[in-house]
Write a protein that holds these residues in place. Sequence first.
Motif, PDB file in Angstrom:
ATOM      1  N   ASP A  20     -48.332 -45.015 -12.116  1.00 35.36           N
ATOM      2  CA  ASP A  20     -47.210 -44.284 -12.699  1.00 35.36           C
ATOM      3  C   ASP A  20     -46.389 -43.580 -11.622  1.00 35.36           C
ATOM      4  OD1 ASP A  20     -47.833 -45.043 -15.226  1.00 35.36           O
ATOM      5  OD2 ASP A  20     -48.661 -43.127 -15.886  1.00 35.36           O
ATOM      6  N   HIS A  21     -47.054 -43.217 -10.530  1.00 36.19           N
ATOM      7  CA  HIS A  21     -46.375 -42.452  -9.478  1.00 36.19           C
ATOM      8  C   HIS A  21     -46.823 -42.970  -8.105  1.00 36.19           C
ATOM      9  CE1 HIS A  21     -45.118 -39.691 -12.627  1.00 36.19           C
ATOM     10  NE2 HIS A  21     -46.370 -39.625 -13.018  1.00 36.19           N
ATOM     11  N   GLN A  22     -46.348 -44.147  -7.761  1.00 35.77           N
ATOM     12  CA  GLN A  22     -46.735 -44.740  -6.481  1.00 35.77           C
ATOM     13  C   GLN A  22     -46.000 -44.067  -5.315  1.00 35.77           C
ATOM     14  OE1 GLN A  22     -47.812 -48.895  -5.929  1.00 35.77           O
ATOM     15  NE2 GLN A  22     -46.703 -49.343  -7.818  1.00 35.77           N
ATOM     16  N   PHE A  23     -46.620 -44.146  -4.150  1.00 30.68           N
ATOM     17  CA  PHE A  23     -45.996 -43.626  -2.932  1.00 30.68           C
ATOM     18  C   PHE A  23     -44.996 -44.643  -2.410  1.00 30.68           C
ATOM     19  CE2 PHE A  23     -49.236 -40.649  -3.455  1.00 30.68           C
ATOM     20  CZ  PHE A  23     -49.156 -39.632  -2.519  1.00 30.68           C
ATOM     21  N   SER A  24     -43.929 -44.134  -1.797  1.00 33.48           N
ATOM     22  CA  SER A  24     -42.889 -45.007  -1.249  1.00 33.48           C
ATOM     23  C   SER A  24     -43.356 -45.634   0.063  1.00 33.48           C
ATOM     24  CB  SER A  24     -41.608 -44.211  -0.991  1.00 33.48           C
ATOM     25  OG  SER A  24     -41.147 -43.601  -2.173  1.00 33.48           O
ATOM     26  N   GLU A  25     -42.778 -46.782   0.371  1.00 30.03           N
ATOM     27  CA  GLU A  25     -43.052 -47.417   1.667  1.00 30.03           C
ATOM     28  C   GLU A  25     -42.407 -46.582   2.767  1.00 30.03           C
ATOM     29  OE1 GLU A  25     -42.357 -51.761   3.868  1.00 30.03           O
ATOM     30  OE2 GLU A  25     -41.820 -51.465   1.762  1.00 30.03           O
ATOM     31  N   LEU A  26     -43.134 -46.368   3.851  1.00 30.69           N
ATOM     32  CA  LEU A  26     -42.601 -45.561   4.943  1.00 30.69           C
ATOM     33  C   LEU A  26     -41.627 -46.376   5.795  1.00 30.69           C
ATOM     34  CD1 LEU A  26     -45.675 -43.536   6.305  1.00 30.69           C
ATOM     35  CD2 LEU A  26     -43.985 -42.863   4.598  1.00 30.69           C
ATOM     36  N   PRO A  27     -40.653 -45.692   6.437  1.00 37.67           N
ATOM     37  CA  PRO A  27     -39.753 -46.403   7.348  1.00 37.67           C
ATOM     38  C   PRO A  27     -40.512 -46.828   8.596  1.00 37.67           C
ATOM     39  CG  PRO A  27     -39.378 -44.031   7.463  1.00 37.67           C
ATOM     40  CD  PRO A  27     -40.326 -44.256   6.310  1.00 37.67           C
ATOM     41  N   ALA A  28     -39.862 -47.599   9.436  1.00 41.20           N
ATOM     42  CA  ALA A  28     -40.513 -48.152  10.632  1.00 41.20           C
ATOM     43  C   ALA A  28     -41.056 -47.066  11.559  1.00 41.20           C
ATOM     44  CB  ALA A  28     -39.535 -49.046  11.389  1.00 41.20           C
ATOM     45  N   ASP A  29     -40.356 -45.928  11.641  1.00 39.71           N
ATOM     46  CA  ASP A  29     -40.817 -44.858  12.539  1.00 39.71           C
ATOM     47  C   ASP A  29     -41.875 -43.957  11.896  1.00 39.71           C
ATOM     48  OD1 ASP A  29     -39.333 -43.447  10.703  1.00 39.71           O
ATOM     49  OD2 ASP A  29     -37.948 -42.559  12.148  1.00 39.71           O
ATOM     50  N   LYS A  30     -42.256 -44.280  10.648  1.00 40.69           N
ATOM     51  CA  LYS A  30     -43.281 -43.536   9.901  1.00 40.69           C
ATOM     52  C   LYS A  30     -42.919 -42.073   9.657  1.00 40.69           C
ATOM     53  CE  LYS A  30     -47.226 -46.432  11.174  1.00 40.69           C
ATOM     54  NZ  LYS A  30     -48.598 -46.454  11.727  1.00 40.69           N
ATOM     55  N   ALA A  31     -41.618 -41.787   9.671  1.00 43.80           N
ATOM     56  CA  ALA A  31     -41.172 -40.432   9.346  1.00 43.80           C
ATOM     57  C   ALA A  31     -41.509 -40.133   7.886  1.00 43.80           C
ATOM     58  CB  ALA A  31     -39.668 -40.305   9.572  1.00 43.80           C
ATOM     59  N   LEU A  32     -42.057 -38.943   7.653  1.00 44.67           N
ATOM     60  CA  LEU A  32     -42.503 -38.566   6.314  1.00 44.67           C
ATOM     61  C   LEU A  32     -41.462 -37.668   5.662  1.00 44.67           C
ATOM     62  CD1 LEU A  32     -46.082 -37.965   7.590  1.00 44.67           C
ATOM     63  CD2 LEU A  32     -45.614 -39.476   5.648  1.00 44.67           C
ATOM     64  N   ASP A  33     -40.682 -38.243   4.756  1.00 44.56           N
ATOM     65  CA  ASP A  33     -39.658 -37.506   4.030  1.00 44.56           C
ATOM     66  C   ASP A  33     -40.337 -36.432   3.175  1.00 44.56           C
ATOM     67  OD1 ASP A  33     -38.029 -37.072   1.422  1.00 44.56           O
ATOM     68  OD2 ASP A  33     -36.569 -37.950   2.790  1.00 44.56           O
ATOM     69  N   THR A  34     -40.004 -35.182   3.419  1.00 43.26           N
ATOM     70  CA  THR A  34     -40.697 -34.079   2.744  1.00 43.26           C
ATOM     71  C   THR A  34     -40.525 -34.129   1.231  1.00 43.26           C
ATOM     72  OG1 THR A  34     -40.292 -32.701   4.687  1.00 43.26           O
ATOM     73  CG2 THR A  34     -41.025 -31.587   2.696  1.00 43.26           C
ATOM     74  N   LYS A  35     -39.311 -34.347   0.781  1.00 46.31           N
ATOM     75  CA  LYS A  35     -39.049 -34.363  -0.658  1.00 46.31           C
ATOM     76  C   LYS A  35     -39.837 -35.468  -1.359  1.00 46.31           C
ATOM     77  CE  LYS A  35     -35.348 -34.632  -4.107  1.00 46.31           C
ATOM     78  NZ  LYS A  35     -33.873 -34.819  -4.334  1.00 46.31           N
ATOM     79  N   LEU A  36     -39.792 -36.672  -0.811  1.00 47.08           N
ATOM     80  CA  LEU A  36     -40.502 -37.803  -1.419  1.00 47.08           C
ATOM     81  C   LEU A  36     -42.010 -37.575  -1.388  1.00 47.08           C
ATOM     82  CD1 LEU A  36     -38.506 -40.869  -0.020  1.00 47.08           C
ATOM     83  CD2 LEU A  36     -38.362 -39.842  -2.301  1.00 47.08           C
TER      84      LEU A  36
END
Length: 209
Positions: free
Chosen positions: A6-22
């Motif tokens: 129901d609430h999957q995690f998003s795929e990370l960008p290439a630099d693996k930056a962790l978007d705080t809001k997401l």
Amino acid sequence: MSLLLDHQFSELPADKALDTKLFLEAVSHLPSFFDCLGSKVFTIIKSDINGNIMKIKGVYMKDPVKYSTLQQILEAEREEHGAEWPKVGATLALMWLKRGLRYIQILLQSLADGEKDENNPNLIRVNVTKAYEGALKQYHGWIVQKVFKAALIAAPYRSDFLKALSKGEEVKEEDCLASVRQFLINYTVTVDAVYEMYTTLNAELDYTV
């Protein structure tokens, strides 16, 4: 429908930056996972995760642009708190939160890999014990370890746990485990990225509670 999907995690960008809001949106749904484990003792982890999420969110909401990634929060707090860092603020909250997330990851991966007690195949004690030893035990003093030992013994039947993950629906075990494996793809990458960030910034602490 699976509680996890129901609430999957998003795929990370290439630099693996962790978007705080997401990140905060995704982890906010995880505390209910511990309701599936039944024992009231697991509410300790649930409460801890909830509290740490709120601490990180509190810092983020002060300046969403400045703190758009988790790394930006850690770097800003390192600058602000000096010698107190990393045992302070959102940095400390995320340090403990990631351990709770790792607990979930190891438990689910163990189930997905088919690990079980051959003498008691409908118990998940093997799985919850592996998760505790791999994610949390080293940070707990003997009193807290005793509390969790009681919780591990009280872990639910495998069938009841999988049914709870399926939100009470009668779902074939393999279908439920397929959902677990799907959830773990982005979830594991995210948890690993948080751990890597702490290593890179030399922000990890190993004190016990």
